[in-house]
Every structure is written in C-alpha cells, then in structure tokens.
Enzyme design. Sequence first.
Site, mmCIF file in Angstrom:
data_model
loop_
_atom_site.group_PDB
_atom_site.id
_atom_site.type_symbol
_atom_site.label_atom_id
_atom_site.label_comp_id
_atom_site.label_asym_id
_atom_site.label_seq_id
_atom_site.Cartn_x
_atom_site.Cartn_y
_atom_site.Cartn_z
ATOM 1 N N GLU A 104 0.856 -1.190 0.000
ATOM 2 C CA GLU A 104 0.000 0.000 0.000
ATOM 3 C C GLU A 104 0.889 1.236 0.000
ATOM 4 O O GLU A 104 1.966 1.240 0.620
ATOM 5 C CB GLU A 104 -0.907 0.014 1.233
ATOM 6 C CG GLU A 104 -1.709 1.309 1.349
ATOM 7 C CD GLU A 104 -2.913 1.209 2.281
ATOM 8 O OE1 GLU A 104 -2.940 0.294 3.133
ATOM 9 O OE2 GLU A 104 -3.820 2.053 2.152
ATOM 10 N N CYS B 187 -6.633 0.888 2.614
ATOM 11 C CA CYS B 187 -7.575 2.010 2.621
ATOM 12 C C CYS B 187 -7.446 2.900 1.397
ATOM 13 O O CYS B 187 -8.409 3.596 1.061
ATOM 14 C CB CYS B 187 -7.377 2.837 3.887
ATOM 15 S SG CYS B 187 -8.019 2.014 5.342
ATOM 16 N N ASN C 44 -12.289 -3.449 0.214
ATOM 17 C CA ASN C 44 -11.235 -3.677 1.206
ATOM 18 C C ASN C 44 -11.848 -4.052 2.545
ATOM 19 O O ASN C 44 -12.173 -5.207 2.758
ATOM 20 C CB ASN C 44 -10.337 -2.436 1.307
ATOM 21 C CG ASN C 44 -9.248 -2.588 2.358
ATOM 22 O OD1 ASN C 44 -8.630 -3.640 2.433
ATOM 23 N ND2 ASN C 44 -9.016 -1.578 3.166
ATOM 24 N N GLU C 45 -12.054 -3.056 3.404
ATOM 25 C CA GLU C 45 -12.578 -3.364 4.749
ATOM 26 C C GLU C 45 -14.031 -2.927 4.859
ATOM 27 O O GLU C 45 -14.425 -2.305 5.841
ATOM 28 C CB GLU C 45 -11.733 -2.666 5.811
ATOM 29 C CG GLU C 45 -10.399 -3.333 6.029
ATOM 30 C CD GLU C 45 -9.597 -2.720 7.155
ATOM 31 O OE1 GLU C 45 -9.929 -1.607 7.593
ATOM 32 O OE2 GLU C 45 -8.620 -3.364 7.586
#
Length: 654
Positions: A47, A238, A369-370
């Site tokens: 990332e 993120c 992602n989350e």
Amino acid sequence: MLKKIVTIHFFILCLFAGQINAQTQITVLANKPSAEIQPTMWGIFFEDINFGADGGLYAELVKNRSFKFPNPLMGWQVPFRDSVYVINEQVDGQEHRFLRLKTLQSEKLNFIQNQGFRGMGIHAGEEYRLEVNARIAEGKDISLQAELLDSEGKQLASAKISDLSKDWNKSMLVLKAQETCENANLKITLAGNGTVDFDYVSLFPVKTFKNRENGMRSDLANLLAGLKPGFVRFPGGCVVEGYHLSLRYQWKKTVGDVEDRELIINRWNTEFMHRYTPDYFQSFGLGFFEYFVLAEDLGAEPLPILNCGMACQYNSGELEQLDEMDPYIQDALDLIEFANGDATTKWGKLRIEMGHAEPFNLKFLGIGNEQWGEQYLERYDLIAEKVHAKYPEVKLISGSGPSAEGDRFEYLWKELKGRTADLVDEHYYKSPDWFFSNARRYDNYDRNGLKVFAGEYASHTGVNNDEPTSNNNWLSALSEAAFMTGLERNADVVNMASYAPLFAHVDAWQWRPDLIWFDNLKAVATPNYYVQQMYSTHRGTHVLPVTANGDVLAGQDSLYSSASVDKNTGHIFMKLVNASSQSKEVSIDFKGLKTATKDVALTELFDNDLMKFNTIEQAGNVVPQEGKATMKGTRLVLELKPRSFILVDVTGKK
Ligand code: AHR
C-alpha cells in the site's frame, strides 16, 4: 560419607527428573503429508502508506515532478517569486500545467530546486537519469545547468542541457554522483537570457530493480525478492476506498503515459493528525501496469483489489447508488482484459503498447477492502456476478470487515457462504497475547467452505502507533511466528496470508509497525520480516501433522509448532516457537522419515529482550543465525533457546 552419597544420588535424580519434566516429546508424521500448501500461501501486501510508493519503492527522486500538486510549488524552492509563474492552459480540453522561469538580472536567482521526498538519497559512483520536458518561451541560446547538491550546497554532480528548443522537447542526461548524500537536492539553473517553461522534471537512479526504467528502488525491491512472495496484493488497503468516492483508487487513471497520470491526494496525508503528512500525494508513477510487472519480476501472482462503490466507512462512508454501479463493474471486467487480453481487445492492446506483449495471467481479484454491512454485499454481488459470468476462472476475494471477530465479521462470513466468493479477506491488528492465543484460530473452520486470505495482520505491542513501544520489536515478531504455525497447519483453509503494512520511511511514516523500514539511502528488515521470510522461503508443498501428547502443539508449555514437506525435493521444514523465558528441550520423532542425510540445518531467531528491534544503524540486533544438528535415526533432540523461533530443515528423501 553417607551424606555425600545421598547428595550425589539426589543430584543424579534431580538431573534425571529434570530431563523427564523438561523434555517435550513431539511427533511429526513425516510420511503422512496432508493438506496441500498453495504456492500463494505467503505473500506481500503493498500500500502507498508511510511513503511506501512515492518517496519509497518507486525510485523517482523528484517530488511534484509535474507541478500538479494543489500547491504547484510544493517540493520546489524558487529564490525569487517574481521570476517564476505557474501557468494552467487547456490543451485538447485537458488542463495542462507548467512552470515558467524567467531570467533576472542576477544570474544567481535564475533557478528552481527540488528537495525530493525528505531529501534525495544519492550514492557515490551511481548514475542518475534526469529527464526534463521543457521549451524556450522567449530568447535563444539558452541552456540549463543541472546539479545535485548536498544540504550545504556542495556539488555532488553536474551536467548541462543544451538541446532546448521553442517546442516542447524532452532532454535526457545522466548525472554521476561523486559522493553519497542522504539529503541531496536537484538544482536547475538557467544560463542565458529569456524564459523557459518546464512541464516535467524527473530524476531516477539508472540502477533500479531489474534495471527497469520508471522502476523500483533496488534495495527495497531486493528485500521483497528475498521473501520469495507467492503473491503481491496491491494497491492497498484504505487507499482503495478513498475518503470520498471521488478520491478512490481508479486503476484506469494509473496506466498509460506516466506524465499524463492524474495525481490525487494520498488519504494518509491527513488521516492521522499526530502523523500529519501534508506533502503526501499519489503520483501513480507506480500504477497498475508497474504493479503487475513488479509481481512478475518477483515471481508472484498479482492480486489487485478494486473499489466496490463504497468510500471508507470510517471516513465519509459514501455509497454509490446501486443503479450507478456500472463503472465499477466495468473497471473489474476491463482490468482482467488489461491483464490477460490480447491485442484485439481495447485494454489488452494498451498493455501491449505499454511494453508487455504477454498476458499477466491474472487469477485473483479482490472486491472491496474493509467494507461491511448489507451495503457491501449488495455491491459485491453486482460486480461478482458479471465477473464470474465472463471470467469464471478468476478467483474472487471478498472482504470481512475491519476486524477479526464481532458482528460485522460474523454477519459477512454467514452471508458470504453460498455466494460466489472463493476467498474471504480477514484483517487483524492485535496484541501479542491475541496472536499467541489464536494459534488455533483456524483449526475449527469449515474444511469445505470458503478459503481464507489473511490479507492484513500484524502484532501491535502498543495501543497507539505513536507510543515508543509500538515498534517492530521481537515480542511482536515472536507472537506472529507462533500464530503462523496455525496458518501453516491449516493451509487447507488458509490459502494466502500477508503481513501489513509493508514499508515505512523513518521520517515520513503514519502507521507502525511495518515490515521494512528505510531512509533515503538504506533499508532495514525487521524481526517480523525475518519471521515472514523463514516461512515463505521454506513453504513446502504439503502440511505434515505435528503433535505432542496427541494434540496439535499450539501453546502448551509455551511451545508452538507446524511442519511441511516439499514433495519435489523431499525437504521437511519444521517451525518451532518457544515463547517462554526458559530454554526447552524437545525430542522430535520424524515418524516414517527416510533421511538422505543425518545433518539438519537450523535457522534460529531469538533474543531474551522482547523489546529489542532493528534500526537502520543497528540492523543486526535480531537477525537469523544459522546452525546445525544431527539426527539419531528418526529422532532429533533440540534445546530451544528462551524466546526463540527455530526453523529445522531436514533433508529427507523424495
Ligand atoms: O495497513 C494499514 C491499513 O489497515 C490498511 O490500509 C487498511 O486496510 C487497514 O485498516
């Protein structure tokens, strides 16, 4: 005399009793390979956080090379504002920004200077390729003097650009550094009278990983290569989600000519005010094409993650309307075409034009992602249905929210069963205690259900990442080593795992702990890196059952263990963790083993001080030590040092 005999007897008895009590009997069923371990088992999570890409792995040394930052002069020093202008013009309907430098009376003021990403790391004897896209707007016989300077202004390298013309023209030259400097800068001085426009100024080390232009910093990429990763997950994290949907990661804006890639603010710029990083932007010089090439150069499967129509739920939580999801669906379909399509397809053609004729052979795709909640499932389904219909061979990865348990996690796992996902991405940033006590986490997962991608995990010894104890200390690494025995033992369920985050610049991080730390010149592998490496470079093809007293060894008497065999070579790799402060003797019976040699190779990682960590200055504080041991028949007796992780490599027969 009697007293002496009694004492000696007592001493022998104690010794004997001590041995019986201390020695743990362990059995490895060497001739009973069980679950297959996927080649993708141990991978890396990349990332652009902590200056991981721009200012890190991506070897560009000029910050704000196209003057596209919201503050166009960020990263640039100009001595006198009256001689420098920022000009925005429309070219073919696109906004084009350039910098105009005018000569003044005093020659000393006719320059622009780039400070790099917290300085530029320059190595003595190394060559640096400078590319300048410029034109003469006014005047003639103008040349440019390019110099690398240290922070005191001492010249480290210099060269002249004399092929400027009235039209935009890219000049290229090589600067060879005479000295090493951690905080160098690039100065470009105008010689002559007139005005020069600058569109793009870029400085790269000539030597990059695999010598690719627009390539990666070789020391950092070599550390990645040292992990022999099974996959590279990119681009996060993120950054996939964005604070708002408009700031989400859009892969199509990261391919094609690097100079035309649209820059956005990096979400980690403002995420943590205690680690505020106002100069953090994503230039996308390291874009999806480069990620695919990197994965290929590392011999790893590419694993892209795409936005699913949801901005980060910790930030704006903005949702795309369900009837407006087409661009997201198309992004997923087009990405597979970009990676795998041939020249007859729009996106395959672009990949070929970018210099990669062969397909990248994309097999995995992550959606979201989350994210959590039914909003995630609604959007996941829309994308997954179309991808599966067109590319049934591509394995889909769904999220399970931001934590390893709780309502959001349970809900998604329950709902995902029976859906089209192949793997579920689990994330856990937890305490060392959690990691030690979760070595059995996957022992009871459904053997016939969805597979697990442990996509982000790290042991955190501090509650907040700015506490002094929140570093990559030995305690965090030891607890991960213990936990990873459970991942390996359950390789039939866990098909992929990656530590997160990967990189951090010592002067520009937002989040820690991280696997690899670096400054502008050097990098340091953490104890956590070595733990990952001991697993990933000794993966094996199949799990071997390991038991003590008829149970898996997952914390009894502070011991943890797992083992694997490589059916191609016959090597058996056993991992053992002694988490206690006492040394422990273990007697391991490799039942059914046909040894080729009695010599056993050992790799040990240990330290009595659980708070110890590696730094750039002291990179060797906690590093693996090589050793040897000898088998007696099928038995190996080992003394496990206190707080140690040991890898046993037995050369068995195929
Ligand atoms: O690894 C750092 C961050 O942790 C990732 O961006 C995110 O997915 C997680 O919350």
